[in-house]
Design a protein around this motif. Structure first.
Motif, PDB file in Angstrom:
ATOM      1  N   ASP A  21       0.828  -1.207   0.000  1.00 21.40           N
ATOM      2  CA  ASP A  21       0.000   0.000   0.000  1.00 21.40           C
ATOM      3  C   ASP A  21       0.864   1.260   0.000  1.00 21.40           C
ATOM      4  N   PHE A  22       1.986   1.240   0.738  1.00 20.08           N
ATOM      5  CA  PHE A  22       2.887   2.390   0.655  1.00 20.08           C
ATOM      6  C   PHE A  22       3.489   2.480  -0.742  1.00 20.08           C
ATOM      7  N   LEU A  23       3.754   1.337  -1.358  1.00 18.94           N
ATOM      8  CA  LEU A  23       4.294   1.337  -2.718  1.00 18.94           C
ATOM      9  C   LEU A  23       3.365   2.088  -3.667  1.00 18.94           C
ATOM     10  N   ILE A  24       2.061   1.845  -3.553  1.00 18.17           N
ATOM     11  CA  ILE A  24       1.098   2.542  -4.415  1.00 18.17           C
ATOM     12  C   ILE A  24       1.045   4.027  -4.069  1.00 18.17           C
ATOM     13  N   ASP A  25       1.041   4.352  -2.779  1.00 17.73           N
ATOM     14  CA  ASP A  25       1.065   5.760  -2.365  1.00 17.73           C
ATOM     15  C   ASP A  25       2.294   6.470  -2.940  1.00 17.73           C
ATOM     16  N   ALA A  26       3.447   5.825  -2.818  1.00 26.31           N
ATOM     17  CA  ALA A  26       4.688   6.422  -3.306  1.00 26.31           C
ATOM     18  C   ALA A  26       4.661   6.572  -4.824  1.00 26.31           C
ATOM     19  N   MET A  27       4.119   5.595  -5.505  1.00 27.28           N
ATOM     20  CA  MET A  27       4.014   5.664  -6.967  1.00 27.28           C
ATOM     21  C   MET A  27       3.162   6.854  -7.400  1.00 27.28           C
ATOM     22  N   ASN A  28       2.028   7.045  -6.719  1.00 27.71           N
ATOM     23  CA  ASN A  28       1.138   8.146  -7.072  1.00 27.71           C
ATOM     24  C   ASN A  28       1.827   9.506  -6.957  1.00 27.71           C
ATOM     25  N   VAL A  29       2.651   9.658  -5.920  1.00 27.64           N
ATOM     26  CA  VAL A  29       3.320  10.939  -5.696  1.00 27.64           C
ATOM     27  C   VAL A  29       4.571  11.069  -6.565  1.00 27.64           C
ATOM     28  N   ALA A  30       5.378  10.004  -6.626  1.00 25.20           N
ATOM     29  CA  ALA A  30       6.679  10.069  -7.309  1.00 25.20           C
ATOM     30  C   ALA A  30       6.533  10.381  -8.793  1.00 25.20           C
ATOM     31  N   ARG A  31       5.381  10.094  -9.362  1.00 26.06           N
ATOM     32  CA  ARG A  31       5.158  10.398 -10.777  1.00 26.06           C
ATOM     33  C   ARG A  31       5.484  11.860 -11.082  1.00 26.06           C
ATOM     34  N   TYR A  32       5.183  12.755 -10.142  1.00 24.38           N
ATOM     35  CA  TYR A  32       5.379  14.186 -10.365  1.00 24.38           C
ATOM     36  C   TYR A  32       6.836  14.513 -10.711  1.00 24.38           C
ATOM     37  N   PHE A  33       7.778  13.782 -10.096  1.00 24.43           N
ATOM     38  CA  PHE A  33       9.194  14.088 -10.260  1.00 24.43           C
ATOM     39  C   PHE A  33       9.831  13.400 -11.464  1.00 24.43           C
ATOM     40  N   THR A  34       9.127  12.472 -12.088  1.00 25.58           N
ATOM     41  CA  THR A  34       9.763  11.691 -13.164  1.00 25.58           C
ATOM     42  C   THR A  34      10.145  12.532 -14.377  1.00 25.58           C
ATOM     43  N   PRO A  35       9.356  13.531 -14.804  1.00 24.29           N
ATOM     44  CA  PRO A  35       9.831  14.345 -15.932  1.00 24.29           C
ATOM     45  C   PRO A  35      11.122  15.105 -15.618  1.00 24.29           C
ATOM     46  N   HIS A  36      11.268  15.551 -14.365  1.00 21.75           N
ATOM     47  CA  HIS A  36      12.497  16.245 -13.967  1.00 21.75           C
ATOM     48  C   HIS A  36      13.715  15.343 -14.219  1.00 21.75           C
ATOM     49  N   ILE A  37      13.588  14.087 -13.793  1.00 15.54           N
ATOM     50  CA  ILE A  37      14.730  13.173 -13.889  1.00 15.54           C
ATOM     51  C   ILE A  37      14.921  12.682 -15.320  1.00 15.54           C
ATOM     52  N   LEU A  38      13.834  12.559 -16.074  1.00 10.94           N
ATOM     53  CA  LEU A  38      13.973  12.250 -17.502  1.00 10.94           C
ATOM     54  C   LEU A  38      14.852  13.293 -18.186  1.00 10.94           C
ATOM     55  N   CYS A  39      14.682  14.562 -17.835  1.00 16.03           N
ATOM     56  CA  CYS A  39      15.501  15.623 -18.439  1.00 16.03           C
ATOM     57  C   CYS A  39      16.997  15.345 -18.254  1.00 16.03           C
ATOM     58  N   LEU A  40      17.374  14.830 -17.084  1.00 15.23           N
ATOM     59  CA  LEU A  40      18.779  14.536 -16.804  1.00 15.23           C
ATOM     60  C   LEU A  40      19.293  13.362 -17.622  1.00 15.23           C
ATOM     61  N   SER A  41      18.401  12.450 -18.010  1.00 21.74           N
ATOM     62  CA  SER A  41      18.819  11.215 -18.679  1.00 21.74           C
ATOM     63  C   SER A  41      18.680  11.250 -20.187  1.00 21.74           C
ATOM     64  N   THR A  42      18.116  12.297 -20.771  1.00 24.00           N
ATOM     65  CA  THR A  42      17.808  12.265 -22.208  1.00 24.00           C
ATOM     66  C   THR A  42      19.043  11.918 -23.034  1.00 24.00           C
ATOM     67  N   SER A  43      18.876  10.928 -23.920  1.00 23.69           N
ATOM     68  CA  SER A  43      20.014  10.475 -24.739  1.00 23.69           C
ATOM     69  C   SER A  43      19.564   9.976 -26.109  1.00 23.69           C
ATOM     70  N   SER A  44      18.412  10.474 -26.599  1.00 25.08           N
ATOM     71  CA  SER A  44      17.904   9.952 -27.878  1.00 25.08           C
ATOM     72  C   SER A  44      17.370  11.061 -28.782  1.00 25.08           C
ATOM     73  N   PRO A  45      18.261  11.960 -29.237  1.00 24.91           N
ATOM     74  CA  PRO A  45      17.796  13.033 -30.125  1.00 24.91           C
ATOM     75  C   PRO A  45      17.677  12.612 -31.589  1.00 24.91           C
ATOM     76  N   PHE A  46      18.266  11.459 -31.958  1.00 23.51           N
ATOM     77  CA  PHE A  46      18.286  11.031 -33.357  1.00 23.51           C
ATOM     78  C   PHE A  46      17.405   9.808 -33.585  1.00 23.51           C
ATOM     79  N   TRP A  47      16.884   9.697 -34.791  1.00 21.41           N
ATOM     80  CA  TRP A  47      16.098   8.517 -35.190  1.00 21.41           C
ATOM     81  C   TRP A  47      16.310   8.288 -36.687  1.00 21.41           C
TER      82      TRP A  47
END
Length: 369
Positions: free
Chosen positions: A138-164
């Motif tokens: 149940d804490f896992l679900i609570d944490a998942m619901n909240v942690a989603r907010y921060f995921t775009p911030h951290i995606l910005c740090l990891s971006t590595s796919s500008p080419f296709w």
């Protein structure tokens, strides 16, 4: 409710590359036999034969995870070298085409290809998955619901796919666009509790949508086999220190959310649609864009929000965890750019995606000798 263990596990997906041409090379089935002898279950095939996946052992700290990643990258590099090949870590290959790649001839992957058709063949993308140990569901679900907010911030740090396929897409994480074509992917919806989540999975399995919860591919998901919350949003990190940094950030976020929960405090849960908007901005602009500060209801430069997340929101737990060194590597990324930024800079100088491949191979080896 017991405190989470906060253990760490990192999975990385690497590109197998022919150093003569810079192209992806379908070779995983030939590498697996040698690899299994030394790495056992830490090396795996993936959907395409030009990809190799590794996973760390269960780690207690980001420092442990760093040692594991160095060991694994070194082992895979040596394995590839025996066959005259090299590896690179980036969310997409700068110019190889998905149409020319071979699917790994294992039942699991042939089944995915049969179910998803061209969506599976096109899924020539490479990610970093971070597992954080949370035993209370149940804490896992609570944490998942909240942690989603921060995921775009951290995606910005990891971006590595500008080419296709040889094109500068104008996006920093084109991998995210390709993966969104899959069903049951994208930003995680809100769930009330574990019963609601497991009930959804049970219904899907009972109606033959999926065999089990492993075929739920949300950006953040409860891992169906292990007591972990799995963050799947990030491109694979080109440098080891980048991967360790994002893993340390995810661990610190869960530690902070537990501390708030323990003290009967919570963090506001925001609508999925608004978090999706932030994810799109992260995909498009990376560190050079602005995200929505949903509390203040205004746009804020990404770099400012990441500083605020570290310097204000996570400050106390970083010192409790002893991970300041790993997390403050984010400041170096903010200063020098993400892998996507560095790739684009090389392309601007050389007008050559092949030069970008060479840079990726070099940076993937950084710090593992």
């Amino acid at each position: 409710m017991n405190a989470p263990s906060l253990t760490l596990g990192i999975e990385e997906e690497y590109q197998i590359i022919d150093p003569e041409t810079g192209e992806l090379k379908s070779f995983i089935t030939q590498m697996l036999e040698d690899g299994k002898r030394t790495l056992k279950e830490q090396i795996k095939a993936e959907l395409h034969q030009s990809m190799v996946e590794v996973g760390t052992e269960i780690c207690q700290t980001p420092a442990d995870a760093r040692a594991e990643l160095i060991k694994l990258r070194r082992a895979i590099t040596e394995l590839a070298d025996r066959h005259g090949l090299v590896i690179a870590a980036a969310g997409t290959h700068p110019f190889s085409s998905w149409e020319k790649q071979e699917i790994t001839p294992f039942e699991r992957y042939l089944g995915v290809q049969n179910d998803m058709q061209d969506l599976a063949r096109q899924l020539l993308i490479f990610g970093t998955h971070v597992h954080i140990g949370i035993e209370d569901r149940d804490f896992l679900i609570d944490a998942m619901n909240v942690a989603r907010y921060f995921t775009p911030h951290i995606l910005c740090l990891s971006t590595s796919s500008p080419f296709w396929i040889g094109r500068n897409t104008g996006l920093k994480s084109y991998r995210s666009i390709i993966f969104r074509h899959f069903p049951r992917s994208g930003m995680t919806p809100l769930f009330e509790n574990w019963s609601e989540y497991s009930g959804m999975v049970d219904t899907m399995a009972r109606t033959n949508c999926i065999p089990d919860g492993t075929k739920i591919w949300y950006d953040v998901r409860p891992n169906w086999r292990y007591p972990t919350l799995e963050f799947r949003i990030c491109d694979v990190c080109t440098k080891v220190d980048e991967a360790v940094c994002i893993a340390a950030l995810f661990q610190a976020i869960i530690a902070k959310l537990w501390k708030l929960r323990r003290d009967n405090i919570t963090f506001r849960i925001y609508p999925t649609e608004l978090i999706e908007e932030n994810k799109w901005r992260a995909v498009r602009y990376g560190l050079d864009g602005k995200l929505l500060d949903l509390g203040k209801q205004k746009e804020v430069p990404v770099r400012d929000l990441i500083h605020e997340m570290i310097d204000w929101f996570l400050r106390d737990v970083i010192d409790e965890l002893g991970t300041r060194k790993e997390i403050e590597y984010a400041y170096k990324i903010l200063e020098s750019g993400s892998s996507a930024d560095r790739q684009l800079k090389t392309f601007e100088k050389t007008n050559s995606t092949r030069a970008v491949v060479d840079q990726l191979v070099k940076e993937t080896q950084e710090g593992i000798a």
